[in-house]
Design an enzyme around this catalytic site. Sequence first.
Site, PDB file in Angstrom:
ATOM      1  N   ASP A  12      23.118  74.481  63.707  1.00 20.95           N
ATOM      2  CA  ASP A  12      22.467  73.490  62.875  1.00 20.95           C
ATOM      3  C   ASP A  12      22.515  72.160  63.631  1.00 20.95           C
ATOM      4  O   ASP A  12      23.305  71.996  64.564  1.00 20.95           O
ATOM      5  CB  ASP A  12      23.208  73.402  61.534  1.00 20.95           C
ATOM      6  CG  ASP A  12      22.638  72.335  60.634  1.00 20.95           C
ATOM      7  OD1 ASP A  12      21.410  72.342  60.422  1.00 20.95           O
ATOM      8  OD2 ASP A  12      23.410  71.490  60.158  1.00 20.95           O
ATOM      9  N   ASP A  14      21.780  68.364  62.070  1.00 24.48           N
ATOM     10  CA  ASP A  14      22.378  67.250  61.329  1.00 24.48           C
ATOM     11  C   ASP A  14      23.722  67.671  60.732  1.00 24.48           C
ATOM     12  O   ASP A  14      23.790  68.617  59.942  1.00 24.48           O
ATOM     13  CB  ASP A  14      21.455  66.812  60.189  1.00 24.48           C
ATOM     14  CG  ASP A  14      20.107  66.323  60.700  1.00 24.48           C
ATOM     15  OD1 ASP A  14      20.074  65.276  61.355  1.00 24.48           O
ATOM     16  OD2 ASP A  14      19.096  67.006  60.446  1.00 24.48           O
ATOM     17  N   ASP A 174      27.127  73.620  58.797  1.00 25.70           N
ATOM     18  CA  ASP A 174      27.995  72.785  57.960  1.00 25.70           C
ATOM     19  C   ASP A 174      27.696  72.909  56.475  1.00 25.70           C
ATOM     20  O   ASP A 174      28.393  72.303  55.661  1.00 25.70           O
ATOM     21  CB  ASP A 174      27.872  71.314  58.376  1.00 25.70           C
ATOM     22  CG  ASP A 174      26.481  70.748  58.118  1.00 25.70           C
ATOM     23  OD1 ASP A 174      25.505  71.507  58.224  1.00 25.70           O
ATOM     24  OD2 ASP A 174      26.369  69.548  57.822  1.00 25.70           O
TER      25      ASP A 174
END
Length: 227
Positions: A12, A14, A174
């Site tokens: 991922d 961001d 996240d």
Amino acid sequence: MTDFPFDTIGFDLDGTLVDTAPDLCGAVNHALVQVGRAPVTPEVTRQMIGGGTRAMLTRAFERTGGMVGDGEFTTAYDTLLAYYEQNTSQHSAPYPGLLAALDQLAASGSKLAVVTNKMERFARKLLDELGMSARFACILGGDTLGPGRAKPARDMIDEALRQCGGTRFAMVGDASFDVRAARAAGVPCVVYALGYHDMPVAELGADAVIEHFDELVPSLEVLARSR
């Protein structure tokens, strides 16, 4: 052929590869102020990231007085994108230890992929400006494959494997979007504990949680032995 137990690692963007909240906060606030809403803090912005720009802006409106009509939302959305395109990486930076972990994985022969719900053009622009693009064999954004195929669907993981020519994939993220996409694809997911979470880390259902990127390679090796 890689010697590492996973020949393809998807990341991922961001909140996983890069702490982008300061620049995203600036873009969100620029859009909010234009329609008379109060700005939000960087910490609040971290809680709103995930699922793409539209989802982030929707949460921003909900946090600052409620959702607006379609026309006003479209205007604010376009304002946000235009501002972010001009201010993509002023205050964004890779997380501590991240680049060293990427170097270690690349040295092992693993191919690296970006699998993000951020629009592809912004993902590429950000990574270009941070000098990181060349590290990745492919960069997939939430709009790359078309509607309905971003995380938590498995499609981008399948496409990353196809483009990288791999067969053994692990996801690093996240948020629940990352874990759910990994589950759908039947691959393990490592969650970065200092990223942007849409629920408590303990409730995400990750296969492993790391607090520093020094832990990434050892965690992936442990996961490989347990599967």
